[in-house]
Design a protein around this motif. Structure first.
Motif, PDB file in Angstrom:
ATOM      1  N   VAL A  35       0.849  -1.202   0.000  1.00  0.00           N
ATOM      2  CA  VAL A  35       0.000   0.000   0.000  1.00  0.00           C
ATOM      3  C   VAL A  35       0.877   1.241   0.000  1.00  0.00           C
ATOM      4  N   LYS A  36       1.925   1.195   0.818  1.00  0.00           N
ATOM      5  CA  LYS A  36       2.836   2.328   0.912  1.00  0.00           C
ATOM      6  C   LYS A  36       3.495   2.611  -0.440  1.00  0.00           C
ATOM      7  N   LYS A  37       3.826   1.520  -1.180  1.00  0.00           N
ATOM      8  CA  LYS A  37       4.474   1.685  -2.488  1.00  0.00           C
ATOM      9  C   LYS A  37       3.465   1.812  -3.632  1.00  0.00           C
ATOM     10  N   LYS A  38       2.164   1.836  -3.257  1.00  0.00           N
ATOM     11  CA  LYS A  38       1.075   1.995  -4.235  1.00  0.00           C
ATOM     12  C   LYS A  38       1.103   0.887  -5.284  1.00  0.00           C
ATOM     13  N   LYS A  39       1.169  -0.371  -4.792  1.00  0.00           N
ATOM     14  CA  LYS A  39       1.224  -1.524  -5.680  1.00  0.00           C
ATOM     15  C   LYS A  39      -0.099  -2.288  -5.739  1.00  0.00           C
ATOM     16  N   GLY A  40      -1.180  -1.655  -5.346  1.00  0.00           N
ATOM     17  CA  GLY A  40      -2.491  -2.236  -5.590  1.00  0.00           C
ATOM     18  C   GLY A  40      -3.184  -2.901  -4.429  1.00  0.00           C
ATOM     19  N   CYS A  41      -2.513  -3.121  -3.289  1.00  0.00           N
ATOM     20  CA  CYS A  41      -3.166  -3.773  -2.153  1.00  0.00           C
ATOM     21  C   CYS A  41      -4.135  -2.791  -1.489  1.00  0.00           C
ATOM     22  N   HIS A  42      -5.242  -3.313  -0.960  1.00  0.00           N
ATOM     23  CA  HIS A  42      -6.280  -2.461  -0.359  1.00  0.00           C
ATOM     24  C   HIS A  42      -6.293  -2.525   1.176  1.00  0.00           C
ATOM     25  N   LYS A  43      -5.295  -3.188   1.802  1.00  0.00           N
ATOM     26  CA  LYS A  43      -5.303  -3.340   3.265  1.00  0.00           C
ATOM     27  C   LYS A  43      -5.225  -1.987   3.960  1.00  0.00           C
ATOM     28  N   LYS A  44      -6.111  -1.806   4.952  1.00  0.00           N
ATOM     29  CA  LYS A  44      -6.111  -0.565   5.720  1.00  0.00           C
ATOM     30  C   LYS A  44      -5.041  -0.602   6.807  1.00  0.00           C
ATOM     31  N   SER A  45      -4.554   0.557   7.181  1.00  0.00           N
ATOM     32  CA  SER A  45      -3.576   0.657   8.270  1.00  0.00           C
ATOM     33  C   SER A  45      -4.261   0.405   9.610  1.00  0.00           C
ATOM     34  N   VAL A  46      -3.475  -0.005  10.615  1.00  0.00           N
ATOM     35  CA  VAL A  46      -4.024  -0.199  11.961  1.00  0.00           C
ATOM     36  C   VAL A  46      -3.143   0.547  12.956  1.00  0.00           C
ATOM     37  N   LYS A  47      -3.750   0.969  14.052  1.00  0.00           N
ATOM     38  CA  LYS A  47      -2.994   1.707  15.065  1.00  0.00           C
ATOM     39  C   LYS A  47      -1.970   0.804  15.737  1.00  0.00           C
ATOM     40  N   LYS A  48      -0.808   1.370  15.940  1.00  0.00           N
ATOM     41  CA  LYS A  48       0.313   0.644  16.519  1.00  0.00           C
ATOM     42  C   LYS A  48      -0.021   0.109  17.909  1.00  0.00           C
ATOM     43  N   GLU A  49      -0.488   0.971  18.810  1.00  0.00           N
ATOM     44  CA  GLU A  49      -0.728   0.555  20.192  1.00  0.00           C
ATOM     45  C   GLU A  49      -1.770  -0.548  20.269  1.00  0.00           C
ATOM     46  N   TRP A  50      -2.808  -0.444  19.439  1.00  0.00           N
ATOM     47  CA  TRP A  50      -3.907  -1.416  19.501  1.00  0.00           C
ATOM     48  C   TRP A  50      -3.438  -2.805  19.103  1.00  0.00           C
ATOM     49  N   ILE A  51      -2.777  -2.938  17.965  1.00  0.00           N
ATOM     50  CA  ILE A  51      -2.380  -4.264  17.494  1.00  0.00           C
ATOM     51  C   ILE A  51      -1.295  -4.849  18.391  1.00  0.00           C
ATOM     52  N   GLU A  52      -0.384  -4.017  18.889  1.00  0.00           N
ATOM     53  CA  GLU A  52       0.668  -4.535  19.765  1.00  0.00           C
ATOM     54  C   GLU A  52       0.083  -5.034  21.074  1.00  0.00           C
ATOM     55  N   ASP A  53      -0.836  -4.276  21.662  1.00  0.00           N
ATOM     56  CA  ASP A  53      -1.452  -4.705  22.925  1.00  0.00           C
ATOM     57  C   ASP A  53      -2.238  -6.001  22.739  1.00  0.00           C
ATOM     58  N   LEU A  54      -2.932  -6.124  21.603  1.00  0.00           N
ATOM     59  CA  LEU A  54      -3.722  -7.334  21.353  1.00  0.00           C
ATOM     60  C   LEU A  54      -2.811  -8.561  21.249  1.00  0.00           C
ATOM     61  N   VAL A  55      -1.701  -8.437  20.502  1.00  0.00           N
ATOM     62  CA  VAL A  55      -0.777  -9.566  20.341  1.00  0.00           C
ATOM     63  C   VAL A  55      -0.139  -9.926  21.681  1.00  0.00           C
ATOM     64  N   LEU A  56       0.228  -8.923  22.467  1.00  0.00           N
ATOM     65  CA  LEU A  56       0.814  -9.181  23.782  1.00  0.00           C
ATOM     66  C   LEU A  56      -0.174  -9.902  24.697  1.00  0.00           C
ATOM     67  N   THR A  57      -1.433  -9.474  24.665  1.00  0.00           N
ATOM     68  CA  THR A  57      -2.461 -10.103  25.503  1.00  0.00           C
ATOM     69  C   THR A  57      -2.650 -11.567  25.132  1.00  0.00           C
TER      70      THR A  57
ATOM     71  N   GLY B  41     -10.273  -1.969  11.044  1.00  0.00           N
ATOM     72  CA  GLY B  41     -10.563  -1.112   9.896  1.00  0.00           C
ATOM     73  C   GLY B  41     -10.367   0.343  10.230  1.00  0.00           C
ATOM     74  N   ALA B  42      -9.242   0.687  10.781  1.00  0.00           N
ATOM     75  CA  ALA B  42      -9.014   2.030  11.302  1.00  0.00           C
ATOM     76  C   ALA B  42      -8.842   3.082  10.227  1.00  0.00           C
ATOM     77  N   GLY B  43      -8.559   2.657   8.997  1.00  0.00           N
ATOM     78  CA  GLY B  43      -8.322   3.644   7.955  1.00  0.00           C
ATOM     79  C   GLY B  43      -6.866   4.025   7.883  1.00  0.00           C
ATOM     80  N   THR B  44      -6.572   4.982   7.055  1.00  0.00           N
ATOM     81  CA  THR B  44      -5.177   5.346   6.818  1.00  0.00           C
ATOM     82  C   THR B  44      -4.673   6.321   7.856  1.00  0.00           C
ATOM     83  N   ALA B  45      -3.344   6.385   7.956  1.00  0.00           N
ATOM     84  CA  ALA B  45      -2.709   7.323   8.877  1.00  0.00           C
ATOM     85  C   ALA B  45      -2.842   8.733   8.346  1.00  0.00           C
ATOM     86  N   PRO B  46      -2.892   9.733   9.222  1.00  0.00           N
ATOM     87  CA  PRO B  46      -2.952  11.110   8.745  1.00  0.00           C
ATOM     88  C   PRO B  46      -1.691  11.455   7.975  1.00  0.00           C
ATOM     89  N   ALA B  47      -1.840  12.419   7.102  1.00  0.00           N
ATOM     90  CA  ALA B  47      -0.683  12.831   6.301  1.00  0.00           C
ATOM     91  C   ALA B  47       0.420  13.352   7.206  1.00  0.00           C
TER      92      ALA B  47
END
Length: 493
Positions: A306-328, A481-487
Motif C-alpha cells: 500500500v505504501k508503495k502503491k502496488k495495488g493492495c487495499h489493506k487498511k492501516s491499523v494503530k500501533k498501540e492497539w495491534i501490539e497490545d492485542l498480540v501481547l495479551t 478497519g481504522a483507515g489510513t494514517a494522517p498525512a
C-alpha cells in the motif's frame, strides 16, 4: 583421567611462550601422565592480573559439569598472577573435583608442594607488579623529557626520531581551521564534512565520526600542553591553536551541550516489525507515523505494498492497539499450563532431533559394552583364544574413545532437561509487559508471524499447531478497519 588445557598469552611481555608452544608442552605432559584431553581454552593478549578472561571463565563454568578431572597449564602464572584470584578459583575447581597442574613445574602433592606452589604464585604476582612499576618508571622518564609516550598521535602532529612532537605541515593547518570554523558557528557535522573534503578520514577512508572531531576540539595538546599522569608542562609541545581561540571553542561546546538537542528523538520502537504481515498480499507491514491538525502524533502499521502503491487495499491499523492485542494473546498462552507442557515436550523433541551425533554415540557405547560383556561371559566359560583377547582389547579401546566423544559432545552442547525448559518458560509469567524491553522479549520468544486482514487476525506461535485466528466479532473495540494514517506534517526548521 579426563583433562582440559588452559593457555594464555599476555600482551605485556612479548617474550613469553606462544600459545602453540604452551599447548604442545601441555599435550606432551598429558600423554606422559595418561590424561585424555577433551578441550582447550585459550585467552590471547589478556593479562592474568584480573579474572576478566572469557575462556578462563568458560573453563571454570564447565568444571561444574563434572566432565573433566584436571586443568593443565604451561606454568602456574598462566592460570593467575593474583594470589586472591588463584586461591579463589582453585577452591572453586576443588569443589568441582578438579585440580590444577603445571606442565613445566614439578610440584609434589604434599606439604612441600603447597609451599612451593605458594612461592611460585607469589613470585608471579611480584613479577607482574614489578613489570608494571618498570613500565610506569620508563614512561615517567619520557614525560619529564616531554617525549612521545605511545598511543595515537593527534591529528596535526608527527613524531620525530628523538620521539618529540613536531608540527605536521599538511594537517596542522586543518586543525587550526577546524577550531576557527567552530568558533564562527559551524556545526560538528559541517566540520566532519570539511575535514573529509580536505582529505582527513579514518582508516577505512570514511569521514571522521563526530565524537572524534569533538575530542579533537577538546585536546589541550593543541595549545602546547604536555600531560602524563601528574606531570603537566605548558609550552612543551609546538602549539597549533592560540589559547584564546581554544577557550572560546570550549565555552561554545559547553553551551551547545546544554542547548536543546537538534537531533530528533529516538524513533518509536515498533515491536511487530518483521513479524506482522498483510493477510491479503503477504507483504510486511511497516511502521509509519503522521501528525494530525492538532499536532498529535499517530503511529500505525501499514502494508508495504500500500505504501508503495502496488495495488493492495489493506487498511492501516494503530500501533498501540495491534501490539497490545498480540501481547495479551501471547500472555494468555503463557498462562496456559497445558500449552506450556506441550511446548516443553516439543522443545525436548527438537533438541533430540537437532543433536543426532550424541544419541548415535550413546547407542554405539551401549552396543560396545554389550560386546565386552559377551566376551567376558565367554572367557568365564573357558573360551579363550588369541583372537578373543585381541577383540576384547579392541572393544575396550572403542569404549574409551566413545566415552571421550560423548563427553566432548556434551561439553560443546549440554542437553537441557524438560524441567529446565519448563522453569525457563514459566519465568515469562512474571514478565512486566509495561517495560519496552520485556514486551519485545515476549514477542521475540513466542510469536512467529501475524497475518492481518480487515476482518480477522491470524496469529502463529513458535510451536507445533500454534495457530490462532481472531475474528472481527471477537475483538472488543476493534481497530482492524481504522483507515489510513494522517498525512505526515513536519515542523518548520
Amino acid at each position: 583421567m579426563k583433562g582440559v588445557i588452559y593457555a594464555r598469552y599476555s600482551s605485556d611481555n612479548q617474550r613469553e611462550e606462544s600459545i602453540e608452544g604452551q599447548l604442545r608442552e601441555c599435550k606432551e605432559y598429558a600423554e606422559r601422565n595418561g590424561i585424555t584431553i577433551l578441550k582447550t581454552y585459550v585467552d590471547r593478549a589478556l593479562s592474568a592480573k584480573t579474572d576478566h578472561r572469557p575462556d578462563f571463565q568458560n573453563m571454570i563454568k564447565d568444571s561444574g559439569k563434572g566432565l573433566f578431572d584436571v586443568v593443565i597449564v604451561w606454568k602456574l602464572d598462566r592460570f593467575a598472577r593474583n594470589r586472591y584470584d588463584s586461591a579463589h578459583y582453585k577452591s572453586v575447581l576443588r569443589k568441582n573435583g578438579v585440580k590444577v597442574v603445571s606442565a613445566k613445574e614439578a610440584i609434589a602433592e604434599d606439604s612441600t608442594g603447597i609451599l612451593l606452589e605458594s612461592l611460585l604464585e607469589g613470585y608471579a604476582e611480584f613479577y607482574s607488579a614489578e613489570l608494571s612499576e618498570k613500565v610506569i618508571r620508563g614512561l615517567t622518564d619520557n614525560a619529564l623529557k616531554t617525549k612521545y609516550n605511545g598511543g595515537g598521535v593527534p591529528i596535526g602532529y608527527i613524531i620525530d626520531k628523538e620521539q618529540h612532537f613536531q608540527l605536521d605541515p599538511v594537517t596542522s593547518p586543518l586543525v587550526l581551521e577546524a577550531f576557527t570554523l567552530y568558533d564562527k558557528g559551524a556545526t560538528m557535522k559541517e566540520l566532519v564534512d570539511y575535514l573529509f573534503e580536505k582529505g582527513l578520514c579514518d582508516r577505512n577512508s570514511r569521514p571522521l565520526k563526530i565524537d572524534v572531531v569533538a575530542r579533537l576540539l577538546k585536546n589541550r595538546r593543541y595549545i602546547g600542553e604536555y600531560r602524563y599522569r601528574e606531570i603537566v608542562r605548558d609550552g612543551a609541545i609546538p602549539a597549533i591553536v592560540p589559547v584564546d581561540l581554544f577557550d572560546r571553542v570550549q565555552e561554545r561546546m559547553v553551551k551547545n551541550k546544554k542547548a536543546p538537542a537538534r537531533k530528533k528523538a529516538k524513533a518509536e520502537e515498533y515491536l511487530l516489525t518483521t513479524k506482522l504481515f498483510c493477510g491479503y498480499c503477504s507483504a510486511p507491514m511497516v511502521g509509519e507515523s503522521g501528525t494530525s491538525r492538532t499536532n498529535t502524533v499517530h503511529r500505525y502499521y501499514k502494508c508495504a505494498n500500500v505504501k508503495k502503491k502496488k495495488g493492495c487495499h489493506k487498511k492501516s491499523v494503530k500501533k498501540e492497539w495491534i501490539e497490545d492485542l498480540v501481547l495479551t494473546e501471547t500472555m494468555n498462552m503463557v498462562f496456559n499450563d497445558g500449552m506450556m507442557e506441550a511446548l516443553a515436550d516439543n522443545l525436548v523433541a527438537f533438541q533430540r532431533r537437532e543433536n543426532t551425533s550424541l544419541p548415535l554415540l550413546k547407542r554405539q557405547l551401549t552396543e560396545t559394552a554389550q560386546g565386552i560383556d559377551n566376551l567376558l561371559n565367554a572367557i568365564q566359560q573357558g573360551i579363550l583364544t588369541p583372537s578373543t583377547k585381541t577383540r576384547l582389547e579392541e572393544l575396550e579401546e572403542t569404549k574409551a574413545q566413545l566415552e571421550i566423544s560423548i563427553l566432548q559432545a556434551e561439553m560443546e552442547k549440554p542437553p537441557i532437561s524438560r524441567e529446565q525448559f519448563l522453569f525457563w518458560l514459566h519465568r515469562f509469567r512474571g514478565i512486566d509487559i509495561s517495560q519496552p524491553d520485556q514486551r519485545q522479549r515476549l514477542i521475540d520468544s513466542f510469536v512467529n508471524a501475524i497475518y492481518l486482514y480487515d476482518d480477522k487476525i491470524v496469529l502463529t506461535f513458535n510451536y507445533q499447531d500454534g495457530t490462532k485466528t481472531i475474528t472481527l466479532e471477537q475483538v472488543s473495540g476493534s481497530d482492524l478497519g481504522a483507515g489510513t494514517a494522517p498525512a505526515q506534517k513536519f515542523p518548520p526548521p
